[in-house]
Design a protein around this motif. Structure first.
Motif, PDB file in Angstrom:
ATOM      1  N   GLN A 117      24.098 -24.841 124.780  1.00  0.00           N
ATOM      2  CA  GLN A 117      22.901 -25.085 125.576  1.00  0.00           C
ATOM      3  C   GLN A 117      22.991 -26.465 126.231  1.00  0.00           C
ATOM      4  OE1 GLN A 117      20.731 -22.875 126.253  1.00  0.00           O
ATOM      5  NE2 GLN A 117      18.761 -23.770 126.706  1.00  0.00           N
ATOM      6  N   VAL A 118      23.496 -27.424 125.489  1.00  0.00           N
ATOM      7  CA  VAL A 118      23.677 -28.777 126.018  1.00  0.00           C
ATOM      8  C   VAL A 118      24.815 -28.800 127.042  1.00  0.00           C
ATOM      9  CG1 VAL A 118      24.339 -31.144 125.461  1.00  0.00           C
ATOM     10  CG2 VAL A 118      22.770 -29.900 123.960  1.00  0.00           C
ATOM     11  N   ILE A 119      25.930 -28.157 126.705  1.00  0.00           N
ATOM     12  CA  ILE A 119      27.090 -28.140 127.611  1.00  0.00           C
ATOM     13  C   ILE A 119      26.724 -27.492 128.944  1.00  0.00           C
ATOM     14  CG2 ILE A 119      29.384 -27.164 127.999  1.00  0.00           C
ATOM     15  CD1 ILE A 119      29.901 -27.482 125.005  1.00  0.00           C
ATOM     16  N   TYR A 120      26.028 -26.345 128.884  1.00  0.00           N
ATOM     17  CA  TYR A 120      25.644 -25.658 130.113  1.00  0.00           C
ATOM     18  C   TYR A 120      24.622 -26.470 130.919  1.00  0.00           C
ATOM     19  CZ  TYR A 120      28.063 -21.178 129.883  1.00  0.00           C
ATOM     20  OH  TYR A 120      29.031 -20.197 129.915  1.00  0.00           O
ATOM     21  N   SER A 121      23.805 -27.250 130.244  1.00  0.00           N
ATOM     22  CA  SER A 121      22.842 -28.099 130.956  1.00  0.00           C
ATOM     23  C   SER A 121      23.575 -29.100 131.832  1.00  0.00           C
ATOM     24  CB  SER A 121      21.941 -28.832 129.955  1.00  0.00           C
ATOM     25  OG  SER A 121      21.124 -27.921 129.239  1.00  0.00           O
ATOM     26  N   PHE A 122      24.590 -29.732 131.288  1.00  0.00           N
ATOM     27  CA  PHE A 122      25.394 -30.679 132.070  1.00  0.00           C
ATOM     28  C   PHE A 122      26.193 -29.951 133.149  1.00  0.00           C
ATOM     29  CE2 PHE A 122      24.611 -33.470 128.438  1.00  0.00           C
ATOM     30  CZ  PHE A 122      24.446 -34.695 129.072  1.00  0.00           C
ATOM     31  N   PHE A 123      26.702 -28.776 132.826  1.00  0.00           N
ATOM     32  CA  PHE A 123      27.479 -27.996 133.786  1.00  0.00           C
ATOM     33  C   PHE A 123      26.629 -27.623 135.001  1.00  0.00           C
ATOM     34  CE2 PHE A 123      28.799 -23.674 135.186  1.00  0.00           C
ATOM     35  CZ  PHE A 123      30.021 -24.017 135.758  1.00  0.00           C
ATOM     36  N   TYR A 124      25.412 -27.147 134.765  1.00  0.00           N
ATOM     37  CA  TYR A 124      24.516 -26.789 135.875  1.00  0.00           C
ATOM     38  C   TYR A 124      24.106 -28.021 136.671  1.00  0.00           C
ATOM     39  CZ  TYR A 124      23.974 -22.122 133.835  1.00  0.00           C
ATOM     40  OH  TYR A 124      24.193 -20.864 133.363  1.00  0.00           O
ATOM     41  N   PHE A 125      23.948 -29.137 135.981  1.00  0.00           N
ATOM     42  CA  PHE A 125      23.560 -30.383 136.651  1.00  0.00           C
ATOM     43  C   PHE A 125      24.603 -30.766 137.707  1.00  0.00           C
ATOM     44  CE2 PHE A 125      24.011 -35.087 136.656  1.00  0.00           C
ATOM     45  CZ  PHE A 125      22.808 -35.405 137.284  1.00  0.00           C
ATOM     46  N   TYR A 126      25.867 -30.639 137.368  1.00  0.00           N
ATOM     47  CA  TYR A 126      26.941 -30.981 138.312  1.00  0.00           C
ATOM     48  C   TYR A 126      27.224 -29.851 139.292  1.00  0.00           C
ATOM     49  CZ  TYR A 126      27.947 -35.158 135.569  1.00  0.00           C
ATOM     50  OH  TYR A 126      27.853 -36.377 134.938  1.00  0.00           O
ATOM     51  N   LEU A 127      27.134 -28.600 138.847  1.00  0.00           N
ATOM     52  CA  LEU A 127      27.437 -27.466 139.712  1.00  0.00           C
ATOM     53  C   LEU A 127      26.429 -27.350 140.844  1.00  0.00           C
ATOM     54  CD1 LEU A 127      29.167 -24.921 140.261  1.00  0.00           C
ATOM     55  CD2 LEU A 127      27.558 -23.660 138.797  1.00  0.00           C
ATOM     56  N   TYR A 128      25.156 -27.476 140.509  1.00  0.00           N
ATOM     57  CA  TYR A 128      24.102 -27.313 141.512  1.00  0.00           C
ATOM     58  C   TYR A 128      23.636 -28.639 142.114  1.00  0.00           C
ATOM     59  CZ  TYR A 128      23.935 -22.690 139.380  1.00  0.00           C
ATOM     60  OH  TYR A 128      24.268 -21.446 138.897  1.00  0.00           O
ATOM     61  N   GLU A 129      24.256 -29.728 141.672  1.00  0.00           N
ATOM     62  CA  GLU A 129      23.931 -31.060 142.186  1.00  0.00           C
ATOM     63  C   GLU A 129      22.435 -31.350 142.081  1.00  0.00           C
ATOM     64  OE1 GLU A 129      25.516 -31.197 146.135  1.00  0.00           O
ATOM     65  OE2 GLU A 129      27.599 -31.264 145.454  1.00  0.00           O
ATOM     66  N   ASP A 130      21.899 -31.068 140.905  1.00  0.00           N
ATOM     67  CA  ASP A 130      20.474 -31.316 140.665  1.00  0.00           C
ATOM     68  C   ASP A 130      20.187 -32.809 140.668  1.00  0.00           C
ATOM     69  OD1 ASP A 130      20.037 -28.618 140.436  1.00  0.00           O
ATOM     70  OD2 ASP A 130      20.195 -28.597 138.253  1.00  0.00           O
ATOM     71  N   GLU A 131      18.950 -33.122 140.967  1.00  0.00           N
ATOM     72  CA  GLU A 131      18.545 -34.529 140.979  1.00  0.00           C
ATOM     73  C   GLU A 131      18.355 -35.076 139.573  1.00  0.00           C
ATOM     74  OE1 GLU A 131      15.114 -34.960 143.386  1.00  0.00           O
ATOM     75  OE2 GLU A 131      16.097 -34.351 145.243  1.00  0.00           O
ATOM     76  N   ALA A 132      18.030 -34.190 138.654  1.00  0.00           N
ATOM     77  CA  ALA A 132      17.814 -34.636 137.271  1.00  0.00           C
ATOM     78  C   ALA A 132      18.410 -33.617 136.305  1.00  0.00           C
ATOM     79  CB  ALA A 132      16.315 -34.803 136.996  1.00  0.00           C
ATOM     80  N   LEU A 133      18.793 -34.101 135.148  1.00  0.00           N
ATOM     81  CA  LEU A 133      19.349 -33.245 134.113  1.00  0.00           C
ATOM     82  C   LEU A 133      18.217 -32.542 133.369  1.00  0.00           C
ATOM     83  CD1 LEU A 133      21.815 -32.335 132.385  1.00  0.00           C
ATOM     84  CD2 LEU A 133      21.387 -34.350 130.946  1.00  0.00           C
ATOM     85  N   HIS A 134      18.299 -31.213 133.263  1.00  0.00           N
ATOM     86  CA  HIS A 134      17.263 -30.439 132.569  1.00  0.00           C
ATOM     87  C   HIS A 134      17.831 -29.922 131.255  1.00  0.00           C
ATOM     88  CE1 HIS A 134      14.775 -30.517 136.186  1.00  0.00           C
ATOM     89  NE2 HIS A 134      15.848 -30.159 136.872  1.00  0.00           N
ATOM     90  N   LEU A 135      17.292 -30.428 130.177  1.00  0.00           N
ATOM     91  CA  LEU A 135      17.748 -30.017 128.854  1.00  0.00           C
ATOM     92  C   LEU A 135      16.578 -29.361 128.125  1.00  0.00           C
ATOM     93  CD1 LEU A 135      20.006 -29.950 126.793  1.00  0.00           C
ATOM     94  CD2 LEU A 135      19.297 -32.210 125.999  1.00  0.00           C
ATOM     95  N   ASP A 136      16.607 -28.042 128.054  1.00  0.00           N
ATOM     96  CA  ASP A 136      15.534 -27.271 127.434  1.00  0.00           C
ATOM     97  C   ASP A 136      16.137 -26.413 126.330  1.00  0.00           C
ATOM     98  OD1 ASP A 136      13.388 -25.744 126.703  1.00  0.00           O
ATOM     99  OD2 ASP A 136      12.849 -25.118 128.731  1.00  0.00           O
ATOM    100  N   LEU A 137      15.773 -26.703 125.102  1.00  0.00           N
ATOM    101  CA  LEU A 137      16.323 -25.972 123.965  1.00  0.00           C
ATOM    102  C   LEU A 137      15.527 -24.716 123.630  1.00  0.00           C
ATOM    103  CD1 LEU A 137      17.256 -28.920 121.570  1.00  0.00           C
ATOM    104  CD2 LEU A 137      18.728 -27.699 123.174  1.00  0.00           C
TER     105      LEU A 137
END
Length: 339
Positions: A82-102
């Motif tokens: 869940q944490v790894i995919y949060s960082f992956f989506y942050f870079y893949l989609y070039e989000d403005e902020a990191l979303h970490l929702d457990l």
């Protein structure tokens, strides 16, 4: 089982190929009616089939410490990825902020969370409450059919999918190997094959069907359906899904093949293929890859690669939270004098 059953390893490998293939062709279901029909047909059985097999192998739930062991085996990888995919989506989609929702599982991670809850529900209902099979199965179907009436965010903690797919897990638990053997009769096979082809043709005739019904994560309101219509739809999907599961297992080979051993590593494929699929969907390659045969071949080779010793050795600490494969390599090199 003292001897590993090739039948179920074969089934799991073929199912995970379908999972990867289904995720690849998802990008084209709006443009190609054949791909849409194929996608719909696959989604009727690939995850339900996996869940049923998971239930079949949950027969040791009565052992002491089962819940604790299951939590360590399932929840730790869930939180890690869940944490790894949060960082992956942050870079893949070039989000403005990191979303970490457990609380809301990323994409395919719902399966891990639901798998833990299915095991927990099995312990509570069978071991503690000692409910009879007929009662428990009836209740599980009733809840699975009715939960869509709740107009809320049902993907939190994978609530909807947990209850909608629990009947598959539960029936898998009650099944015996003899039940699968019944599917091998020629008449049964032929009937199931005709039924599966009929479902494909029906799906081909109704390209407007909302495929979200097959995901199990939306309320009836989200699917723009009344509660009564929604419950009828869900009931029908259950019936068709079980028929498709039977059709699949009727043709699973029982002998050992070159891919049989890879059936033990399906969790690796399930957790890791998402990085490839998500990258593919955001790339320009997607625009020139609309070929059923090509995507099937790519799915097969990707599954084989992610099941390989190299990948499973590197990924084992994150998925199984163990280092045994790496330790084995280093100890072997140490004994040979290479370290």
């Amino acid at each position: 089982m003292s001897k590993r059953d090739y039948y179920f390893d074969n089934a799991k490998f073929i199912l995970i190929v379908f999972v990867v293939f289904g995720h690849f062709i998802r990008s084209y279901i709006g443009d190609n009616p054949v791909i849409f029909a194929l996608y719909t047909t696959i989604y009727l059985f690939h995850m339900p089939g996996f869940i049923l097999v998971s239930g079949f192998f949950a027969k040791g739930f009565y052992k002491k410490g089962y819940v604790k062991k299951t939590a360590q085996k399932i929840l730790l990888p869930f939180f890690i990825f869940q944490v790894i995919y949060s960082f992956f989506y942050f870079y893949l989609y070039e989000d403005e902020a990191l979303h970490l929702d457990l609380l809301v599982p990323h994409w395919s991670l719902w399966f891990l969370l639901s798998l833990f809850f299915w095991n927990l529900l099995l312990v509570i209902s069978v071991k503690w409450l000692k409910l009879k099979p007929a009662v428990l199965i009836t209740v599980s179907f009733a809840i699975g059919i009715a939960i869509g009436c709740i107009d809320a965010q049902l993907d939190i903690l994978s609530i909807a999918r947990t209850f909608i797919f629990f009947p598959f897990f539960l029936i898998g638990y009650y099944l015996k190997k003899e039940h699968f053997n019944l599917l091998a009769h020629k008449t049964v096979r032929l009937s199931l094959l005709v039924g599966a082809l009929a479902i494909f043709l029906i799906a081909l005739s109704f390209p407007e069907f909302d495929q979200r019904w097959l995901l199990g994560s939306f309320s009836f309101a989200d699917l723009e359906s009344s509660n009564m219509t929604g419950m009828l739809y869900r009931t029908g999907i259950y019936v068709v899904s079980f028929m498709m599961i039977a059709a699949f297992f009727a043709f699973v080979p029982k002998k050992k093949f070159f891919f049989t051993d890879w059936g033990r590593n399906t969790l690796y494929v399930y957790l890791l293929h998402g990085f490839v699929i998500k990258t593919f969907r955001e790339s320009e390659v997607k625009d020139s890859a609309e070929s059923i045969f090509l995507l099937l071949v790519v799915s097969l080779f990707l599954t084989m690669f992610l099941s390989s010793t190299v990948v499973t050795t590197v990924a084992q600490p994150f998925i199984e939270t163990r280092w045994s494969k790496l330790k084995k390599i280093f100890s072997s090199k140490y004994e040979q004098g290479n370290i």
